[in-house]
Scaffold this active site. Sequence first.
Site, PDB file in Angstrom:
ATOM      1  N   GLU A  46       0.827  -1.204   0.000  1.00 46.51           N
ATOM      2  CA  GLU A  46       0.000   0.000   0.000  1.00 46.51           C
ATOM      3  C   GLU A  46       0.866   1.261   0.000  1.00 46.51           C
ATOM      4  O   GLU A  46       0.550   2.247  -0.679  1.00 46.51           O
ATOM      5  CB  GLU A  46      -0.921   0.007   1.231  1.00 46.51           C
ATOM      6  CG  GLU A  46      -1.917  -1.150   1.254  1.00 46.51           C
ATOM      7  CD  GLU A  46      -1.392  -2.345   2.043  1.00 46.51           C
ATOM      8  OE1 GLU A  46      -2.208  -3.042   2.654  1.00 46.51           O
ATOM      9  OE2 GLU A  46      -0.161  -2.584   2.032  1.00 46.51           O
ATOM     10  N   ASP A 201      23.371 -39.968  -1.638  1.00 43.49           N
ATOM     11  CA  ASP A 201      23.471 -38.931  -2.667  1.00 43.49           C
ATOM     12  C   ASP A 201      24.482 -37.832  -2.325  1.00 43.49           C
ATOM     13  O   ASP A 201      24.953 -37.135  -3.219  1.00 43.49           O
ATOM     14  CB  ASP A 201      22.110 -38.270  -2.893  1.00 43.49           C
ATOM     15  CG  ASP A 201      21.093 -39.213  -3.513  1.00 43.49           C
ATOM     16  OD1 ASP A 201      21.496 -40.310  -3.928  1.00 43.49           O
ATOM     17  OD2 ASP A 201      19.906 -38.852  -3.568  1.00 43.49           O
ATOM     18  N   GLY A 284      14.551 -39.725   1.276  1.00 43.30           N
ATOM     19  CA  GLY A 284      14.019 -40.731   0.381  1.00 43.30           C
ATOM     20  C   GLY A 284      12.705 -41.364   0.782  1.00 43.30           C
ATOM     21  O   GLY A 284      11.879 -40.745   1.463  1.00 43.30           O
TER      22      GLY A 284
END
Length: 341
Positions: A46, A201, A284
């Site tokens: 605003e 990973d 996972g």
Amino acid sequence: MHRCLQLAKLAEGHTSPNPMVGCVIVHNGLIIGEGFHQKCGGPHAEVNAINSVKEESLLPESTLYVNLEPCSHHGKTPPCSDLIIERKIPRVVIGTSDPFAKVAGNGIRKLKEAGCDVTIDVLRDECFELNRRFFTFHTKKRPYIILKWAQTDDGFIDVDEKKRNTGQPTWITNEMARIAVHKQRSTEGAILIGTETALKDNPSLTLRDWHGKQPVRIVLDLKNRLPVNLNVFDNRSETFVLAGNHYPDKRNANIIKTSDENLHNDLLDFLYQNCIQSVIVEGGAKTLQGFIDKALWDEAHVYTGNICFGNGVKAPEIEGQHVADEYFGDSVLKVFRNNTI
């Protein structure tokens, strides 16, 4: 109001813990000012919209549109409702009320008491959708939970352990889809993985293919199995470990003490107390299934690649409303919503 939403979305990933807000000021059917909340701590939508109006004398004859109720309290900035009243804007159109306890209808009340003509719930569903993380955080007292995984065309998320090269991810989707994942990370507050994913990973869980704010990294390690040389402990981004009471303090990470029984409650409580409004759970399979079994998820982002494993680790099965598809060449993203919570 559609324009307000367009403007608000320009700041996606930059306003949390504040909501995304856009504002448009109209005089005799023409937009004479507009703005959006660009970052937390900065001027609200605003304020930016009002400051953009060149002919301030038109404000007492104008209508202000905003997708979220103007604030009524002193935070890092003064109340927007006071500014609207001060500038004598006679009509205000609001997309939806604000669930934040310090506002929660007080902005609307203040405007009405000052004589403003206030209309609310214009494109309410669209306004809620844009700030669904913010609304979930304040109404359910927990972060918005997004489950994410990639699966093959025949329904596997990983190969058999015997075929796996530990320390390297098994890519299922293409590069365009991976870029989309990094873009998604830039809009969320935290990202979580389990112990097995961290070991197998060795992900960094950082933004590499997209520019934006790094999410907080969270990793599960209840049995103290993670070595100190993993990428998640590289100090490139703030990292937390969900661990047991006897976790050694030897990593570049903060400890969230928990147990198998209290893991989800402790995690969500930590995120709520630290004003982290959303978390991506990237797996996972065991970690994802834990959230699915407890129905603790709001969205599921399921990427499917044009590849088959034949066997391996099965992808989670999820029941939810299929709300969107996005295609990245030969990879596809399907988005599901949990409408049961």
